[in-house]
Design a protein around this motif. Sequence first.
Motif, short mmCIF file in Angstrom:
data_model
loop_
_atom_site.label_atom_id
_atom_site.label_comp_id
_atom_site.label_asym_id
_atom_site.label_seq_id
_atom_site.Cartn_x
_atom_site.Cartn_y
_atom_site.Cartn_z
N GLU A 195 -6.83 7.45 39.32
CA GLU A 195 -5.63 6.61 39.33
C GLU A 195 -5.84 5.39 40.22
O GLU A 195 -6.71 5.37 41.10
N ILE A 196 -5.03 4.37 39.97
CA ILE A 196 -5.13 3.16 40.78
C ILE A 196 -4.57 3.40 42.17
O ILE A 196 -3.49 3.97 42.34
N ASP A 197 -5.34 2.98 43.18
CA ASP A 197 -4.90 3.06 44.57
C ASP A 197 -3.97 1.88 44.82
O ASP A 197 -4.42 0.76 45.09
N ALA B 222 6.45 0.11 36.07
CA ALA B 222 5.22 -0.53 36.55
C ALA B 222 4.13 0.49 36.83
O ALA B 222 2.94 0.24 36.58
N ARG B 223 4.52 1.66 37.33
CA ARG B 223 3.53 2.71 37.59
C ARG B 223 3.00 3.30 36.29
O ARG B 223 1.81 3.61 36.17
N LYS B 224 3.88 3.45 35.32
CA LYS B 224 3.48 4.07 34.06
C LYS B 224 2.54 3.18 33.25
O LYS B 224 1.63 3.68 32.59
N VAL B 225 2.75 1.86 33.29
CA VAL B 225 1.92 0.99 32.45
C VAL B 225 0.49 0.86 32.97
O VAL B 225 -0.39 0.37 32.24
N VAL B 226 0.23 1.32 34.21
CA VAL B 226 -1.14 1.28 34.72
C VAL B 226 -1.70 2.69 34.90
O VAL B 226 -2.64 2.90 35.67
N GLU B 227 -1.15 3.65 34.17
CA GLU B 227 -1.71 4.99 34.20
C GLU B 227 -3.10 4.97 33.56
O GLU B 227 -3.39 4.11 32.72
N PRO B 228 -3.99 5.88 33.96
CA PRO B 228 -5.36 5.89 33.44
C PRO B 228 -5.42 5.80 31.92
O PRO B 228 -4.64 6.44 31.22
N ILE C 197 -1.53 -9.43 34.02
CA ILE C 197 -1.96 -8.20 33.34
C ILE C 197 -0.80 -7.24 33.14
O ILE C 197 -0.61 -6.69 32.05
N THR C 198 -0.02 -7.04 34.18
CA THR C 198 0.99 -5.98 34.16
C THR C 198 2.35 -6.42 33.61
O THR C 198 3.02 -5.64 32.94
N HIS C 199 2.76 -7.65 33.88
CA HIS C 199 4.11 -8.06 33.50
C HIS C 199 4.38 -7.98 31.99
O HIS C 199 5.45 -7.50 31.59
N PRO C 200 3.47 -8.43 31.13
CA PRO C 200 3.74 -8.29 29.70
C PRO C 200 3.94 -6.84 29.28
O PRO C 200 4.82 -6.54 28.45
N GLU C 201 3.15 -5.93 29.85
CA GLU C 201 3.28 -4.51 29.51
C GLU C 201 4.58 -3.93 30.05
O GLU C 201 5.24 -3.11 29.40
N SER D 298 -4.64 3.38 29.98
CA SER D 298 -3.72 2.45 29.33
C SER D 298 -4.39 1.07 29.27
O SER D 298 -5.34 0.80 30.01
N PRO D 299 -3.92 0.18 28.39
CA PRO D 299 -4.52 -1.16 28.30
C PRO D 299 -4.49 -1.91 29.63
O PRO D 299 -5.49 -2.54 30.01
N ALA D 300 -3.36 -1.86 30.34
CA ALA D 300 -3.27 -2.57 31.61
C ALA D 300 -4.20 -1.96 32.65
O ALA D 300 -4.81 -2.68 33.45
#
Length: 270
Positions: A104-106, A76-82, A127-131, A84-86
């Motif tokens: 990075e996301i807070d 979950a942390r990796k898919v919202v790295e700067p 947004i995040t679950h599919p990724e 990335s699509p998510a």
Amino acid sequence: MGSSNKHELSNSDMIVHERRSGCGREKVVTVLKQVNSNAVYMFLVGLTGGIASGKSTVSSQLRELGCPVIDADVVARKVVEPHSPAYRLVVQHFGQEVLLENGEIDRQKLGHIIFSSPEKRRLLNSITHPEIHKAMLKQILLYFIRGYRYVVLDVPLLFETRRLTRFLNHTVVVYCDPATQLARLMHRDGLSQEEAEQRIAAQMPLNEKRGLASHVIENSGSREDTHRQVFKLHTKLEDSMEFLFVRAIVVAAVAGLGGLFLYTVRLLAS
């Protein structure tokens, strides 16, 4: 050294299947490496627990035994790295105010937003679950092709969301008694008793999770006692004769990820 549930195969165990794509303009080569009577008996095991119940301890002990563990929190942390699509979608919908100075996301600030708004929580999940699921599926396929007997999916909200349970052959809950859970949480996070009780109350009760699981690791005692239970469970899973070959295809199809399945196999074959 712990025992590994990986089964090494020779080149003679490789199954190669070629077919033409629907448009007829390219050859799709699907190579299922390392598939034999051992590899096809790979299956999925879900691992969950409650806050401060000791799930991370059990996960670490399984890794020490050579078991591949896919941690949903890490994914979950990796898919919202700067970049990335998510990440781009999160910033688009929640604004620049959810970013730290380094871009990075807070997670703490974003957590406060979604905790107070079920609608925003659903938006973030959409947004995040599919990724997350795509990333986990790719890792599963990698382990499958490499010949592991089983893969552990470490998912904190396994029974709360129930998105993955239908694909699991076994589910494991790490349990401890309420008094032990409360004391551990207060000590670990420096919380007052009231704060710790609020956080525990916000989750599905461990007793309820225990009733849903096919296996329970009792973690109220010593680390050594927990390790004995983990080793016993590992041995039992290693000796089981359940398979995932068809199940892996079903997962990909149901999730609408058949293209990812073919892409991953072709990537590994190249």
